[in-house]
Design a protein around this motif. Structure first.
Motif, short mmCIF file in Angstrom:
data_model
loop_
_atom_site.label_atom_id
_atom_site.label_comp_id
_atom_site.label_asym_id
_atom_site.label_seq_id
_atom_site.Cartn_x
_atom_site.Cartn_y
_atom_site.Cartn_z
N SER A 51 0.82 -1.21 0.00
CA SER A 51 0.00 0.00 0.00
C SER A 51 0.86 1.26 0.00
O SER A 51 0.48 2.29 -0.57
N TYR A 54 2.19 1.84 -3.58
CA TYR A 54 1.15 2.31 -4.50
C TYR A 54 0.99 3.83 -4.45
O TYR A 54 0.43 4.42 -5.38
N ARG A 55 1.45 4.46 -3.38
CA ARG A 55 1.38 5.91 -3.33
C ARG A 55 2.39 6.56 -4.29
O ARG A 55 2.25 7.72 -4.66
#
Length: 231
Positions: A51, A54-55
């Motif tokens: 996660s 993904y930024r």
């Protein structure tokens, strides 16, 4: 800490993480190939949760696009630098210097060369943002031919066959309206042959065929220059 200083620190940290992600992705390209590039694997190797990665890159395709743009810009910078260094040479000297710079970059960055000039990555479609970086090497060669044409150091290739003229005129209008269509058609063919020579050497097709590859390449590049009309 001022807000401006904090913003600068965050920007530097983001640049460092982005660079680390791309470096790890390049290692995966070398080990597994572009088709097997995985965001999860990159995150795992960097000790990040998916996660968080993904930024920086929302998808595998976004990461591939970044690597492709970097590769095109890298080889483009090398070609432009070689052209500038050979500025006092004639058209053939500049042409040869740029071609050798392309070859040398490919030999030093084989996996990145394969990413941009090898087999397409299944399921990936390059966005328009890759077009300007991808054009840089070609624009250097067009510039060499254009300067030769303006300096009357260019021999126009033989007349085009009637069935090829419309396509040659279209290519000339798109790429170099100030050059004769026959010259543009020859330049496109020569561009493909040049990268074919580099690809054959890089991907092993010259094994047990061409031994002195540097001399062979230089000779072939001179012939290609003559094909496009450089004296």
């Amino acid at each position: 800490m001022s807000s401006r200083t904090a913003q600068g620190a965050r920007a530097r940290a983001r640049m460092e993480v982005t660079a680390a992600i791309k470096d790890e992705a390049r290692r995966q390209l070398a080990a597994e190939g572009a088709a097997k590039l995985s965001l999860r694997a990159v995150a795992r190797e960097l000790g990040m949760v998916s996660s968080a990665l993904y930024r920086y890159f929302p998808s595998r395709d976004d990461l591939l696009t970044a690597l492709i743009i970097d590769a095109y810009n890298s080889i483009g910078e090398r070609a432009e630098a070689a052209h500038d260094k050979a500025a006092d040479a004639g058209p053939l000297g500049r042409w040869t210097a740029v071609a050798e710079a392309v070859r040398n970059w490919a030999l030093r960055h084989p996996h990145e060369y394969a990413l941009i000039y090898g087999s397409p990555v299944p399921g990936y479609t390059a966005p328009d943002t890759t077009v300007p970086p991808a054009s840089r090497v070609g624009l250097v060669f067009i510039g060499i031919v254009r300067a030769a044409h303006q300096g009357r150091d260019l021999t126009e290739p033989p007349s085009l066959p009637a069935d090829l003229r419309p396509e040659a005129e279209r290519m000339a209008a798109d790429l170099a309206p100030d050059l004769p269509p026959a010259t543009v058609a020859a330049l496109i063919a020569v561009w493909a042959e040049l990268f074919g020579l580099v690809g054959f050497e890089l991907f092993g097709q010259f094994h047990r065929v061409v031994e002195d590859r540097e001399t062979f390449f230089r000779h072939a590049v001179t012939r290609l220059a003559q094909d496009v009309g450089l004296r």
